[in-house]
Design an enzyme around this catalytic site. Structure first.
Site, PDB file in Angstrom:
ATOM      1  N   GLY A  75       0.768  -1.173   0.040  1.00 36.24           N
ATOM      2  CA  GLY A  75       0.005  -0.063   0.037  1.00 36.24           C
ATOM      3  C   GLY A  75       0.823   1.481  -0.092  1.00 36.24           C
TER       4      GLY A  75
ATOM      5  N   ASN B 132       1.784   2.807  -2.647  1.00 33.83           N
ATOM      6  CA  ASN B 132       1.294   3.871  -3.489  1.00 33.83           C
ATOM      7  C   ASN B 132      -0.178   4.401  -3.018  1.00 33.83           C
ATOM      8  OD1 ASN B 132       2.462   4.001  -6.248  1.00 33.83           O
ATOM      9  ND2 ASN B 132       2.869   1.735  -5.792  1.00 33.83           N
TER      10      ASN B 132
ATOM     11  N   ILE C 211      -6.198  -9.055 -12.629  1.00 34.00           N
ATOM     12  CA  ILE C 211      -6.513  -8.419 -13.741  1.00 34.00           C
ATOM     13  C   ILE C 211      -7.965  -8.330 -13.934  1.00 34.00           C
ATOM     14  CG2 ILE C 211      -6.236  -8.855 -16.442  1.00 34.00           C
ATOM     15  CD1 ILE C 211      -3.467  -8.297 -15.023  1.00 34.00           C
ATOM     16  N   LEU C 212      -8.574  -7.172 -13.850  1.00 34.29           N
ATOM     17  CA  LEU C 212      -9.977  -7.022 -14.261  1.00 34.29           C
ATOM     18  C   LEU C 212     -10.586  -7.323 -15.623  1.00 34.29           C
ATOM     19  CD1 LEU C 212      -9.952  -3.485 -12.127  1.00 34.29           C
ATOM     20  CD2 LEU C 212     -10.684  -5.902 -11.361  1.00 34.29           C
TER      21      LEU C 212
ATOM     22  N   ASN D  84      -4.028   2.739 -13.298  1.00 31.43           N
ATOM     23  CA  ASN D  84      -3.123   1.854 -12.970  1.00 31.43           C
ATOM     24  C   ASN D  84      -1.689   2.444 -12.970  1.00 31.43           C
ATOM     25  OD1 ASN D  84      -2.187  -0.830 -11.826  1.00 31.43           O
ATOM     26  ND2 ASN D  84      -1.215  -0.759 -13.932  1.00 31.43           N
TER      27      ASN D  84
ATOM     28  N   HIS E 110       2.165   1.252 -13.342  1.00 30.21           N
ATOM     29  CA  HIS E 110       3.084   0.097 -13.669  1.00 30.21           C
ATOM     30  C   HIS E 110       4.310   0.592 -13.363  1.00 30.21           C
ATOM     31  CE1 HIS E 110       4.183  -3.467 -15.546  1.00 30.21           C
ATOM     32  NE2 HIS E 110       5.077  -2.866 -16.227  1.00 30.21           N
TER      33      HIS E 110
ATOM     34  N   ASP F  18      -2.076  -3.795 -18.706  1.00 29.34           N
ATOM     35  CA  ASP F  18      -1.150  -2.517 -18.947  1.00 29.34           C
ATOM     36  C   ASP F  18      -1.238  -2.061 -20.419  1.00 29.34           C
ATOM     37  OD1 ASP F  18       1.512  -4.646 -17.326  1.00 29.34           O
ATOM     38  OD2 ASP F  18      -0.250  -2.880 -16.638  1.00 29.34           O
TER      39      ASP F  18
ATOM     40  N   ALA G  94       9.281   7.878  -8.738  1.00 29.35           N
ATOM     41  CA  ALA G  94       8.426   7.856  -9.977  1.00 29.35           C
ATOM     42  C   ALA G  94       7.096   7.476  -9.633  1.00 29.35           C
ATOM     43  CB  ALA G  94       8.953   7.147 -10.945  1.00 29.35           C
ATOM     44  N   GLU G  95       6.768   6.429  -8.930  1.00 30.71           N
ATOM     45  CA  GLU G  95       5.358   5.991  -8.523  1.00 30.71           C
ATOM     46  C   GLU G  95       4.543   6.890  -7.546  1.00 30.71           C
ATOM     47  OE1 GLU G  95       5.022   1.710  -7.789  1.00 30.71           O
ATOM     48  OE2 GLU G  95       6.992   1.464  -8.471  1.00 30.71           O
TER      49      GLU G  95
END
Ligand code: GRF
Length: 197
Positions: A14, A16, A91-92, A106, A108, A149, A178-179
């Site tokens: 968690g 992010n 994966i939805l 999302n 990545h 993705d 980055a994220e």
């Protein structure tokens, strides 16, 4: 709509999610509010992070029967306007995406189209980058469609790979540099569009 109601889907640490929480608390998410966290596994640290921020959290086990149905029902019950996948490993399905019908974004941990797609998640992404010998990697925020993705790219940020990097060291640098910057900013951008800012 005053503020876009955001649901964050999580599967693990968690960090992010925490970046978005911190951004909201710093006043950098004026167009949205985290209204719900959904964890697809019990006992993950992301659940604690939601609780510490007093955000409603539901655990819906991904491996159990009717997972997507239960998630759609929770999103509707909480009047969610957009979904952020933050370290979410599921994966939805195309059916889920169509039925939800609102923006899903999302994060990545690579510069799509490099090191992405089925089976590319977590440390595996950084191991592949080190294996290939690229000098620069980074993170990407993209819209979610039925291709893993595969959706339209929203934002990217490059991160240098340094001599002696292990996958763990690189993962941490990509998260920090980055994220954790891209995802909160992208959430605000998408929320602002939703409320017509
Ligand atoms: C990390 O590998 C991150 O790059 C990816 O999911 C993993 C865990 O993220 N997005 P988090 O700490 O659960 O947000």
């Amino acid at each position: 709509m005053l503020k876009a109601r955001i649901a964050v889907l999580v599967s693990g640490g968690g960090t992010n999610l925490q970046a978005i929480i911190d951004s909201q608390q710093a006043g950098n998410l004026p167009s949205g509010e985290i209204a719900l966290v959904i964890a697809d596994k019990a006992g993950v640290k992301a659940i604690e992070r939601a609780a510490n921020a007093s955000i409603p959290c539901e655990v819906i086990i991904r491996k159990e029967e009717g997972f997507e149905e239960k998630v759609l029902e929770a999103l509707a019950r909480h009047n969610i306007d957009m979904v952020v996948l933050a370290g979410f490993l599921g994966i939805l399905s195309a059916d889920f995406i169509r039925r939800f019908g609102k923006p899903i974004i999302n994060i990545h941990p690579a510069l799509i189209p490099s090191f992405c797609g089925k089976g590319m998640y977590g440390l595996k992404v950084h191991e592949a980058a080190l294996e290939y010998g690229v000098k620069v990697t980074g993170a990407t925020v993209h819209y979610v469609n039925e291709i893993p993705d595969g959706g339209k790219i929203i934002a990217q940020k490059a991160v240098d790979i340094l001599p002696g990097d292990t996958a763990e060291i690189l993962q941490r640098r990509v998260m920090e540099q980055a994220e954790w910057k891209l995802l909160p900013a992208a959430a605000e951008m998408v929320a602002a569009e939703l409320i017509g800012r």
